[in-house]
Design a protein around this motif. Structure first.
Motif, PDB file in Angstrom:
ATOM      1  N   VAL A  26      38.824  28.251  48.562  1.00  0.00           N
ATOM      2  CA  VAL A  26      38.436  29.456  47.830  1.00  0.00           C
ATOM      3  C   VAL A  26      39.122  29.439  46.462  1.00  0.00           C
ATOM      4  CG1 VAL A  26      38.486  31.971  47.780  1.00  0.00           C
ATOM      5  CG2 VAL A  26      38.162  30.784  49.953  1.00  0.00           C
ATOM      6  N   GLN A  27      38.357  29.753  45.433  1.00  0.00           N
ATOM      7  CA  GLN A  27      38.919  29.882  44.083  1.00  0.00           C
ATOM      8  C   GLN A  27      38.498  31.216  43.496  1.00  0.00           C
ATOM      9  OE1 GLN A  27      37.490  26.251  42.138  1.00  0.00           O
ATOM     10  NE2 GLN A  27      39.537  25.380  42.353  1.00  0.00           N
ATOM     11  N   LEU A  28      39.384  31.792  42.725  1.00  0.00           N
ATOM     12  CA  LEU A  28      39.138  33.105  42.150  1.00  0.00           C
ATOM     13  C   LEU A  28      39.346  33.041  40.641  1.00  0.00           C
ATOM     14  CD1 LEU A  28      41.287  35.090  44.740  1.00  0.00           C
ATOM     15  CD2 LEU A  28      38.830  34.687  44.839  1.00  0.00           C
ATOM     16  N   GLN A  29      38.480  33.697  39.910  1.00  0.00           N
ATOM     17  CA  GLN A  29      38.566  33.722  38.455  1.00  0.00           C
ATOM     18  C   GLN A  29      38.432  35.155  37.988  1.00  0.00           C
ATOM     19  OE1 GLN A  29      38.906  30.901  36.402  1.00  0.00           O
ATOM     20  NE2 GLN A  29      39.083  32.280  34.640  1.00  0.00           N
ATOM     21  N   ALA A  30      39.530  35.718  37.512  1.00  0.00           N
ATOM     22  CA  ALA A  30      39.527  37.108  37.055  1.00  0.00           C
ATOM     23  C   ALA A  30      39.264  37.192  35.558  1.00  0.00           C
ATOM     24  CB  ALA A  30      40.869  37.764  37.387  1.00  0.00           C
ATOM     25  N   SER A  31      38.641  38.280  35.155  1.00  0.00           N
ATOM     26  CA  SER A  31      38.366  38.516  33.745  1.00  0.00           C
ATOM     27  C   SER A  31      38.197  40.007  33.504  1.00  0.00           C
ATOM     28  CB  SER A  31      37.105  37.757  33.314  1.00  0.00           C
ATOM     29  OG  SER A  31      35.980  38.211  34.046  1.00  0.00           O
ATOM     30  N   GLY A  32      38.141  40.379  32.222  1.00  0.00           N
ATOM     31  CA  GLY A  32      37.837  41.758  31.877  1.00  0.00           C
ATOM     32  C   GLY A  32      38.993  42.581  31.359  1.00  0.00           C
ATOM     33  N   GLY A  33      40.187  41.999  31.334  1.00  0.00           N
ATOM     34  CA  GLY A  33      41.325  42.754  30.833  1.00  0.00           C
ATOM     35  C   GLY A  33      41.234  42.973  29.338  1.00  0.00           C
ATOM     36  N   GLY A  34      42.147  43.787  28.818  1.00  0.00           N
ATOM     37  CA  GLY A  34      42.158  44.041  27.400  1.00  0.00           C
ATOM     38  C   GLY A  34      43.068  45.192  27.054  1.00  0.00           C
ATOM     39  N   LEU A  35      42.938  45.646  25.824  1.00  0.00           N
ATOM     40  CA  LEU A  35      43.730  46.758  25.314  1.00  0.00           C
ATOM     41  C   LEU A  35      42.849  48.004  25.251  1.00  0.00           C
ATOM     42  CD1 LEU A  35      46.271  47.933  23.900  1.00  0.00           C
ATOM     43  CD2 LEU A  35      45.312  47.066  21.743  1.00  0.00           C
ATOM     44  N   VAL A  36      43.341  49.100  25.789  1.00  0.00           N
ATOM     45  CA  VAL A  36      42.570  50.335  25.814  1.00  0.00           C
ATOM     46  C   VAL A  36      43.527  51.509  25.595  1.00  0.00           C
ATOM     47  CG1 VAL A  36      42.767  50.589  28.324  1.00  0.00           C
ATOM     48  CG2 VAL A  36      40.831  51.618  27.118  1.00  0.00           C
ATOM     49  N   GLN A  37      43.022  52.568  25.027  1.00  0.00           N
ATOM     50  CA  GLN A  37      43.833  53.761  24.829  1.00  0.00           C
ATOM     51  C   GLN A  37      43.923  54.562  26.120  1.00  0.00           C
ATOM     52  OE1 GLN A  37      42.120  55.859  21.452  1.00  0.00           O
ATOM     53  NE2 GLN A  37      43.567  54.865  20.063  1.00  0.00           N
ATOM     54  N   ALA A  38      44.969  55.333  26.233  1.00  0.00           N
ATOM     55  CA  ALA A  38      45.131  56.211  27.390  1.00  0.00           C
ATOM     56  C   ALA A  38      43.905  57.103  27.544  1.00  0.00           C
ATOM     57  CB  ALA A  38      46.383  57.051  27.234  1.00  0.00           C
ATOM     58  N   GLY A  39      43.463  57.239  28.774  1.00  0.00           N
ATOM     59  CA  GLY A  39      42.260  58.003  29.051  1.00  0.00           C
ATOM     60  C   GLY A  39      41.006  57.170  29.076  1.00  0.00           C
ATOM     61  N   GLY A  40      41.097  55.940  28.615  1.00  0.00           N
ATOM     62  CA  GLY A  40      39.947  55.056  28.564  1.00  0.00           C
ATOM     63  C   GLY A  40      39.686  54.366  29.887  1.00  0.00           C
ATOM     64  N   CYS A  41      38.748  53.414  29.856  1.00  0.00           N
ATOM     65  CA  CYS A  41      38.373  52.725  31.076  1.00  0.00           C
ATOM     66  C   CYS A  41      38.147  51.242  30.803  1.00  0.00           C
ATOM     67  CB  CYS A  41      37.117  53.342  31.700  1.00  0.00           C
ATOM     68  SG  CYS A  41      35.684  53.338  30.620  1.00  0.00           S
ATOM     69  N   LEU A  42      38.256  50.467  31.854  1.00  0.00           N
ATOM     70  CA  LEU A  42      37.976  49.036  31.828  1.00  0.00           C
ATOM     71  C   LEU A  42      37.380  48.647  33.159  1.00  0.00           C
ATOM     72  CD1 LEU A  42      41.186  47.345  30.301  1.00  0.00           C
ATOM     73  CD2 LEU A  42      38.904  47.328  29.296  1.00  0.00           C
ATOM     74  N   ARG A  43      36.633  47.556  33.167  1.00  0.00           N
ATOM     75  CA  ARG A  43      36.156  47.000  34.424  1.00  0.00           C
ATOM     76  C   ARG A  43      36.588  45.547  34.514  1.00  0.00           C
ATOM     77  NH1 ARG A  43      30.079  46.059  36.856  1.00  0.00           N
ATOM     78  NH2 ARG A  43      30.068  44.383  35.318  1.00  0.00           N
ATOM     79  N   LEU A  44      37.325  45.243  35.551  1.00  0.00           N
ATOM     80  CA  LEU A  44      37.736  43.876  35.820  1.00  0.00           C
ATOM     81  C   LEU A  44      36.738  43.222  36.771  1.00  0.00           C
ATOM     82  CD1 LEU A  44      41.574  44.349  36.409  1.00  0.00           C
ATOM     83  CD2 LEU A  44      40.334  44.056  34.244  1.00  0.00           C
ATOM     84  N   SER A  45      36.561  41.932  36.585  1.00  0.00           N
ATOM     85  CA  SER A  45      35.691  41.153  37.464  1.00  0.00           C
ATOM     86  C   SER A  45      36.482  40.000  38.057  1.00  0.00           C
ATOM     87  CB  SER A  45      34.488  40.593  36.693  1.00  0.00           C
ATOM     88  OG  SER A  45      33.717  41.613  36.124  1.00  0.00           O
ATOM     89  N   CYS A  46      36.095  39.585  39.243  1.00  0.00           N
ATOM     90  CA  CYS A  46      36.708  38.428  39.886  1.00  0.00           C
ATOM     91  C   CYS A  46      35.601  37.620  40.546  1.00  0.00           C
ATOM     92  CB  CYS A  46      37.757  38.855  40.906  1.00  0.00           C
ATOM     93  SG  CYS A  46      38.532  37.482  41.791  1.00  0.00           S
ATOM     94  N   ALA A  47      35.325  36.457  39.995  1.00  0.00           N
ATOM     95  CA  ALA A  47      34.322  35.565  40.559  1.00  0.00           C
ATOM     96  C   ALA A  47      34.938  34.753  41.679  1.00  0.00           C
ATOM     97  CB  ALA A  47      33.761  34.651  39.474  1.00  0.00           C
ATOM     98  N   VAL A  48      34.253  34.730  42.818  1.00  0.00           N
ATOM     99  CA  VAL A  48      34.744  34.047  44.016  1.00  0.00           C
ATOM    100  C   VAL A  48      33.888  32.816  44.271  1.00  0.00           C
ATOM    101  CG1 VAL A  48      35.241  34.272  46.471  1.00  0.00           C
ATOM    102  CG2 VAL A  48      35.435  36.274  44.957  1.00  0.00           C
ATOM    103  N   SER A  49      34.513  31.678  44.411  1.00  0.00           N
ATOM    104  CA  SER A  49      33.776  30.458  44.743  1.00  0.00           C
ATOM    105  C   SER A  49      34.431  29.802  45.950  1.00  0.00           C
ATOM    106  CB  SER A  49      33.750  29.502  43.551  1.00  0.00           C
ATOM    107  OG  SER A  49      35.061  29.131  43.175  1.00  0.00           O
ATOM    108  N   GLY A  50      33.651  28.983  46.635  1.00  0.00           N
ATOM    109  CA  GLY A  50      34.151  28.338  47.837  1.00  0.00           C
ATOM    110  C   GLY A  50      33.777  29.125  49.083  1.00  0.00           C
ATOM    111  N   ARG A  51      34.227  28.631  50.204  1.00  0.00           N
ATOM    112  CA  ARG A  51      33.855  29.212  51.493  1.00  0.00           C
ATOM    113  C   ARG A  51      34.865  30.256  51.924  1.00  0.00           C
ATOM    114  NH1 ARG A  51      31.558  25.444  56.367  1.00  0.00           N
ATOM    115  NH2 ARG A  51      30.590  27.086  57.576  1.00  0.00           N
ATOM    116  N   THR A  52      34.359  31.447  52.257  1.00  0.00           N
ATOM    117  CA  THR A  52      35.233  32.519  52.737  1.00  0.00           C
ATOM    118  C   THR A  52      34.888  32.852  54.178  1.00  0.00           C
ATOM    119  OG1 THR A  52      33.718  34.199  51.890  1.00  0.00           O
ATOM    120  CG2 THR A  52      35.512  33.524  50.433  1.00  0.00           C
ATOM    121  N   PHE A  53      35.850  33.405  54.900  1.00  0.00           N
ATOM    122  CA  PHE A  53      35.613  33.809  56.270  1.00  0.00           C
ATOM    123  C   PHE A  53      34.656  34.984  56.345  1.00  0.00           C
ATOM    124  CE2 PHE A  53      38.261  30.805  58.072  1.00  0.00           C
ATOM    125  CZ  PHE A  53      39.549  30.859  57.590  1.00  0.00           C
ATOM    126  N   THR A  54      33.931  35.082  57.441  1.00  0.00           N
ATOM    127  CA  THR A  54      33.001  36.191  57.638  1.00  0.00           C
ATOM    128  C   THR A  54      33.740  37.516  57.588  1.00  0.00           C
ATOM    129  OG1 THR A  54      31.584  34.793  58.992  1.00  0.00           O
ATOM    130  CG2 THR A  54      31.284  37.176  59.178  1.00  0.00           C
TER     131      THR A  54
END
Length: 122
Positions: A1-29
């Motif tokens: 299993v490999q994981l690749q996170a993205s989506g971070g950054g600089l934001v002002q208080a009260g703001g929002c962000l969305r992080l993503s994590c792409a999953v590759s490889g075989r995972t358990f059911t």
């Protein structure tokens, strides 16, 4: 299993962000995918997790009601929608994989992606 996170950054208080994590490889059911964060000088802190296949979610008290974890099976990706951000949320955020359903402790997660920096300015 490999994981690749993205989506971070600089934001002002009260703001929002969305992080993503792409999953590759075989995972358990039955497994968990989670988000953790680490601020400078502090240990890894659990943020949220989502269980496969039930999609049951768990959240840290500090983010309950502000953050939402979700997964898109078609894209093999999990997301962390972060709203109402405050400076205390500043940290490096990591996604992680556990073969245990409902896992919320860092020791239960054996696979970690690289971190993505989230900085919230006041």
């Amino acid at each position: 299993v490999q994981l690749q996170a993205s989506g971070g950054g600089l934001v002002q208080a009260g703001g929002c962000l969305r992080l993503s994590c792409a999953v590759s490889g075989r995972t358990f059911t039955t497994s968990s995918l989670g988000w953790f964060r680490q601020a400078p000088g502090k240990e890894h802190e659990f943020v949220a997790s989502i269980t496969r296949p039930t999609r049951r979610t768990s959240y840290a008290d500090s983010v309950q009601g502000r953050f939402t974890i979700s997964r898109d099976n078609a894209r093999n990706t999990i997301y962390l929608q972060m709203n109402s951000l405050n400076p205390e949320d500043t940290a490096v955020y990591y996604c992680a994989y556990s073969g245990r359903p409902g896992a919320t402790s860092s020791y239960e997660y054996g696979v970690w992606g690289q971190g993505t920096q989230v900085t919230v300015s006041s």
